[in-house]
Scaffold this motif. Structure first.
Motif, PDB file in Angstrom:
ATOM      1  N   GLN A   2     -70.739  27.063  14.040  1.00 41.91           N
ATOM      2  CA  GLN A   2     -69.320  27.378  13.931  1.00 41.91           C
ATOM      3  C   GLN A   2     -68.967  28.549  14.852  1.00 41.91           C
ATOM      4  OE1 GLN A   2     -68.058  28.799  10.047  1.00 41.91           O
ATOM      5  NE2 GLN A   2     -66.287  27.443  10.102  1.00 41.91           N
ATOM      6  N   ALA A   3     -67.954  28.359  15.690  1.00 44.80           N
ATOM      7  CA  ALA A   3     -67.540  29.417  16.619  1.00 44.80           C
ATOM      8  C   ALA A   3     -66.842  30.528  15.858  1.00 44.80           C
ATOM      9  CB  ALA A   3     -66.636  28.848  17.697  1.00 44.80           C
ATOM     10  N   ARG A   4     -67.119  31.754  16.266  1.00 42.62           N
ATOM     11  CA  ARG A   4     -66.591  32.933  15.577  1.00 42.62           C
ATOM     12  C   ARG A   4     -65.505  33.589  16.439  1.00 42.62           C
ATOM     13  NH1 ARG A   4     -72.790  34.361  15.531  1.00 42.62           N
ATOM     14  NH2 ARG A   4     -72.260  33.681  17.631  1.00 42.62           N
ATOM     15  N   ILE A   5     -64.307  33.680  15.887  1.00 41.94           N
ATOM     16  CA  ILE A   5     -63.140  34.162  16.625  1.00 41.94           C
ATOM     17  C   ILE A   5     -62.658  35.466  15.998  1.00 41.94           C
ATOM     18  CG2 ILE A   5     -60.862  33.568  17.506  1.00 41.94           C
ATOM     19  CD1 ILE A   5     -63.070  31.599  18.345  1.00 41.94           C
ATOM     20  N   LEU A   6     -62.366  36.452  16.835  1.00 39.21           N
ATOM     21  CA  LEU A   6     -61.761  37.701  16.373  1.00 39.21           C
ATOM     22  C   LEU A   6     -60.316  37.749  16.843  1.00 39.21           C
ATOM     23  CD1 LEU A   6     -61.682  40.531  15.173  1.00 39.21           C
ATOM     24  CD2 LEU A   6     -62.779  41.394  17.258  1.00 39.21           C
ATOM     25  N   ILE A   7     -59.374  37.817  15.890  1.00 36.15           N
ATOM     26  CA  ILE A   7     -57.944  37.884  16.195  1.00 36.15           C
ATOM     27  C   ILE A   7     -57.501  39.335  16.055  1.00 36.15           C
ATOM     28  CG2 ILE A   7     -55.642  37.111  15.520  1.00 36.15           C
ATOM     29  CD1 ILE A   7     -57.039  34.645  14.223  1.00 36.15           C
ATOM     30  N   VAL A   8     -57.008  39.918  17.158  1.00 44.54           N
ATOM     31  CA  VAL A   8     -56.551  41.309  17.157  1.00 44.54           C
ATOM     32  C   VAL A   8     -55.049  41.304  17.390  1.00 44.54           C
ATOM     33  CG1 VAL A   8     -56.870  43.613  18.110  1.00 44.54           C
ATOM     34  CG2 VAL A   8     -58.776  41.984  18.140  1.00 44.54           C
ATOM     35  N   ASP A   9     -54.281  41.552  16.324  1.00 51.16           N
ATOM     36  CA  ASP A   9     -52.818  41.537  16.405  1.00 51.16           C
ATOM     37  C   ASP A   9     -52.284  42.434  15.303  1.00 51.16           C
ATOM     38  OD1 ASP A   9     -49.969  40.638  16.102  1.00 51.16           O
ATOM     39  OD2 ASP A   9     -50.589  39.164  17.608  1.00 51.16           O
ATOM     40  N   ASP A  10     -51.262  43.246  15.615  1.00 51.31           N
ATOM     41  CA  ASP A  10     -50.747  44.179  14.616  1.00 51.31           C
ATOM     42  C   ASP A  10     -49.798  43.524  13.618  1.00 51.31           C
ATOM     43  OD1 ASP A  10     -48.928  43.891  16.813  1.00 51.31           O
ATOM     44  OD2 ASP A  10     -47.782  45.583  16.030  1.00 51.31           O
ATOM     45  N   ASP A  11     -49.400  42.277  13.852  1.00 53.41           N
ATOM     46  CA  ASP A  11     -48.497  41.563  12.947  1.00 53.41           C
ATOM     47  C   ASP A  11     -49.332  40.811  11.906  1.00 53.41           C
ATOM     48  OD1 ASP A  11     -46.807  39.621  11.712  1.00 53.41           O
ATOM     49  OD2 ASP A  11     -45.420  39.755  13.400  1.00 53.41           O
ATOM     50  N   PRO A  12     -49.287  41.218  10.620  1.00 53.58           N
ATOM     51  CA  PRO A  12     -50.132  40.568   9.607  1.00 53.58           C
ATOM     52  C   PRO A  12     -49.806  39.094   9.415  1.00 53.58           C
ATOM     53  CG  PRO A  12     -48.561  42.067   8.574  1.00 53.58           C
ATOM     54  CD  PRO A  12     -48.487  42.313  10.042  1.00 53.58           C
ATOM     55  N   GLN A  13     -48.542  38.715   9.594  1.00 54.34           N
ATOM     56  CA  GLN A  13     -48.184  37.308   9.439  1.00 54.34           C
ATOM     57  C   GLN A  13     -48.791  36.458  10.554  1.00 54.34           C
ATOM     58  OE1 GLN A  13     -43.982  36.503   9.333  1.00 54.34           O
ATOM     59  NE2 GLN A  13     -44.257  34.400   8.625  1.00 54.34           N
ATOM     60  N   ILE A  14     -48.745  36.961  11.781  1.00 62.93           N
ATOM     61  CA  ILE A  14     -49.348  36.225  12.898  1.00 62.93           C
ATOM     62  C   ILE A  14     -50.852  36.108  12.698  1.00 62.93           C
ATOM     63  CG2 ILE A  14     -49.883  36.334  15.366  1.00 62.93           C
ATOM     64  CD1 ILE A  14     -47.106  37.438  15.835  1.00 62.93           C
ATOM     65  N   ARG A  15     -51.497  37.205  12.265  1.00 63.96           N
ATOM     66  CA  ARG A  15     -52.937  37.147  12.009  1.00 63.96           C
ATOM     67  C   ARG A  15     -53.268  36.080  10.974  1.00 63.96           C
ATOM     68  NH1 ARG A  15     -52.504  42.805  11.623  1.00 63.96           N
ATOM     69  NH2 ARG A  15     -53.009  42.747   9.403  1.00 63.96           N
ATOM     70  N   ARG A  16     -52.476  36.059   9.894  1.00 66.75           N
ATOM     71  CA  ARG A  16     -52.744  35.105   8.814  1.00 66.75           C
ATOM     72  C   ARG A  16     -52.514  33.672   9.273  1.00 66.75           C
ATOM     73  NH1 ARG A  16     -49.564  32.500   5.411  1.00 66.75           N
ATOM     74  NH2 ARG A  16     -47.732  33.715   6.024  1.00 66.75           N
ATOM     75  N   LEU A  17     -51.383  33.428   9.961  1.00 66.32           N
ATOM     76  CA  LEU A  17     -51.067  32.064  10.391  1.00 66.32           C
ATOM     77  C   LEU A  17     -52.090  31.548  11.409  1.00 66.32           C
ATOM     78  CD1 LEU A  17     -47.165  32.280  10.716  1.00 66.32           C
ATOM     79  CD2 LEU A  17     -48.483  31.068   8.963  1.00 66.32           C
ATOM     80  N   LEU A  18     -52.449  32.402  12.370  1.00 65.13           N
ATOM     81  CA  LEU A  18     -53.439  31.982  13.367  1.00 65.13           C
ATOM     82  C   LEU A  18     -54.788  31.701  12.718  1.00 65.13           C
ATOM     83  CD1 LEU A  18     -53.081  34.067  16.669  1.00 65.13           C
ATOM     84  CD2 LEU A  18     -52.873  31.601  16.354  1.00 65.13           C
ATOM     85  N   SER A  19     -55.178  32.578  11.794  1.00 69.85           N
ATOM     86  CA  SER A  19     -56.450  32.396  11.122  1.00 69.85           C
ATOM     87  C   SER A  19     -56.478  31.089  10.337  1.00 69.85           C
ATOM     88  CB  SER A  19     -56.722  33.577  10.186  1.00 69.85           C
ATOM     89  OG  SER A  19     -57.906  33.381   9.451  1.00 69.85           O
ATOM     90  N   ASP A  48     -67.646  35.164  19.273  1.00 70.31           N
ATOM     91  CA  ASP A  48     -67.731  34.296  20.448  1.00 70.31           C
ATOM     92  C   ASP A  48     -66.517  34.419  21.362  1.00 70.31           C
ATOM     93  OD1 ASP A  48     -70.252  32.904  19.831  1.00 70.31           O
ATOM     94  OD2 ASP A  48     -69.134  32.144  18.110  1.00 70.31           O
ATOM     95  N   VAL A  49     -65.319  34.629  20.788  1.00 67.37           N
ATOM     96  CA  VAL A  49     -64.087  34.754  21.578  1.00 67.37           C
ATOM     97  C   VAL A  49     -63.177  35.759  20.883  1.00 67.37           C
ATOM     98  CG1 VAL A  49     -62.035  33.590  22.492  1.00 67.37           C
ATOM     99  CG2 VAL A  49     -64.219  32.363  22.412  1.00 67.37           C
ATOM    100  N   ILE A  50     -62.550  36.626  21.668  1.00 66.69           N
ATOM    101  CA  ILE A  50     -61.564  37.577  21.138  1.00 66.69           C
ATOM    102  C   ILE A  50     -60.168  37.137  21.585  1.00 66.69           C
ATOM    103  CG2 ILE A  50     -60.732  39.957  21.160  1.00 66.69           C
ATOM    104  CD1 ILE A  50     -63.619  40.833  21.731  1.00 66.69           C
ATOM    105  N   ILE A  51     -59.256  36.983  20.621  1.00 65.88           N
ATOM    106  CA  ILE A  51     -57.847  36.728  20.916  1.00 65.88           C
ATOM    107  C   ILE A  51     -57.137  38.070  20.765  1.00 65.88           C
ATOM    108  CG2 ILE A  51     -55.769  35.474  20.223  1.00 65.88           C
ATOM    109  CD1 ILE A  51     -57.634  33.321  19.072  1.00 65.88           C
ATOM    110  N   LEU A  52     -56.681  38.630  21.876  1.00 68.62           N
ATOM    111  CA  LEU A  52     -56.239  40.023  21.921  1.00 68.62           C
ATOM    112  C   LEU A  52     -54.769  40.110  22.297  1.00 68.62           C
ATOM    113  CD1 LEU A  52     -56.978  43.057  21.877  1.00 68.62           C
ATOM    114  CD2 LEU A  52     -57.719  42.817  24.254  1.00 68.62           C
ATOM    115  N   ASP A  53     -53.958  40.650  21.381  1.00 78.59           N
ATOM    116  CA  ASP A  53     -52.530  40.822  21.646  1.00 78.59           C
ATOM    117  C   ASP A  53     -52.324  41.989  22.609  1.00 78.59           C
ATOM    118  OD1 ASP A  53     -49.748  40.127  21.111  1.00 78.59           O
ATOM    119  OD2 ASP A  53     -49.624  42.072  20.134  1.00 78.59           O
ATOM    120  N   LEU A  54     -51.401  41.817  23.542  1.00 80.67           N
ATOM    121  CA  LEU A  54     -51.160  42.859  24.540  1.00 80.67           C
ATOM    122  C   LEU A  54     -50.422  44.055  23.944  1.00 80.67           C
ATOM    123  CD1 LEU A  54     -51.163  43.820  27.513  1.00 80.67           C
ATOM    124  CD2 LEU A  54     -49.022  42.593  27.806  1.00 80.67           C
TER     125      LEU A  54
END
Length: 238
Positions: A2-19, A48-54
Motif C-alpha cells: 500500500q502506497a503511503r501518502i502525506l497530505i500537508v495542507d492547513d485546511d482541515p476540510q481539504i485534508r479530510r476530503l483528500l484523505s 512514498d509521496v508528499i502532497i504539499l500545499d503552496l
C-alpha cells in the motif's frame, strides 16, 4: 504494498476530503497542517509521496520543498490555488516532481500519484535487475550507481539527485553523444501524465548542470543544440 501518502495542507476540510478520497483508492494517508507536523510525521513514518500545499501559514510550501530536497528524495506534488506559470517554474526549480492547480479533479491527482509511483518504485526486486542495470557507470570522473541513485563527484563527494534529475541523467547516460529533443526528455524525466511546458525540461537541465558543477555559460557535459535539444558529451563506461 500500500502506497503511503502525506497530505500537508492547513485546511482541515481539504485534508479530510483528500484523505477519504485517496483511502478509497487504496492509499494509506498521513496528515499534517504545517511544516512542523510534516517533519514529525516524516521522522516516524515511511512516506512514498508528499502532497504539499503552496500557501501554508508560517513556512510556505516552497520553503518546505527546498528543505525536503536538501536531504530527501521523496517525490513531491505541489498543490496551489495559484496557477501562474512563474509559480510552477519556481516549484520545479526547487525540486517538486509535479504540480496540481486548485480546483482539480481528484482522479487527476490519483493519476499523477500513480505515475510517480510507477517511476519511483522498482518493478522487480533488486536481485532480478539485469547485470547491466546493476553496474555503476562512470563518465568524466563521475560515478553513478543506478540502484542507489548515488552520484559521486570526481572529488568523491556524494551529490543528491531528485527523482526527476536522476531519470534525466540516466536518459543522457543511455544515449551519450546523441541529441535528445524535449519530448524524449519529458518522457524520460516526468512521464506524459505530467503537464508539459517547454521550460520544464530546460529547468531540469539547468538543475542537473548545477549538480554536475557545470559552468552555465560554457557547459562541457550537457550541451544545448539549438533548435533540437540537448546532447550529453561524455564517454560512459561501467
Amino acid at each position: 504494498m500500500q502506497a503511503r501518502i502525506l497530505i500537508v495542507d492547513d485546511d482541515p476540510q481539504i485534508r479530510r476530503l483528500l484523505s477519504e478520497f485517496l483511502d478509497g483508492y487504496g492509499f494509506s494517508c498521513k496528515l499534517a497542517a504545517d511544516g512542523e507536523e510534516m517533519r514529525r510525521v516524516l521522522a516516524h513514518s515511511e512516506i512514498d509521496v508528499i502532497i504539499l500545499d503552496l500557501m501554508l501559514p508560517g513556512e510556505n510550501g516552497l520553503t518546505l520543498c527546498r528543505q525536503l530536497r536538501a536531504n530527501s528524495e521523496i517525490p513531491i506534488i505541489m498543490v496551489t490555488a495559484r496557477g501562474e506559470l512563474s509559480d510552477r517554474i519556481v516549484g520545479l526549480e526547487l525540486g517538486a516532481d509535479d504540480y496540481v492547480v486548485k480546483p482539480f479533479e481528484p482522479r487527476e491527482l490519483v493519476a499523477r500519484i500513480n505515475t510517480i509511483l510507477r517511476r519511483t518504485r522498482p518493478a522487480t526486486p533488486a536481485s532480478n535487475v539485469s547485470p547491466q542495470k546493476k553496474a555503476e557507470v562512470r563518465f568524466d570522473g563521475w560515478h553513478l550507481n543506478p540502484l542507489t541513485r548515488l552520484l559521486t563527484s570526481p572529488a568523491q563527494l556524494a551529490i543528491p539527485l531528485s527523482n526527476a534529475e536522476f531519470r534525466l541523467l540516466w536518459a543522457f547516460i543511455e544515449r551519450p553523444r546523441c541529441v535528445l529533443n524535449r519530448d524524449q526528455l519529458l518522457d524520460a524525466a516526468r512521464g506524459r501524465a505530467a503537464e508539459a511546458f517547454d521550460r520544464s525540461i530546460d529547468l531540469l537541465v539547468s538543475r542537473l548542470r548545477q549538480k554536475l558543477q557545470e559552468d552555465p555559460r560554457l557547459p562541457r557535459l550537457l550541451k544545448t543544440v539549438r533548435g533540437e535539444g540537448y546532447l550529453f558529451d561524455a564517454e560512459v563506461s561501467q
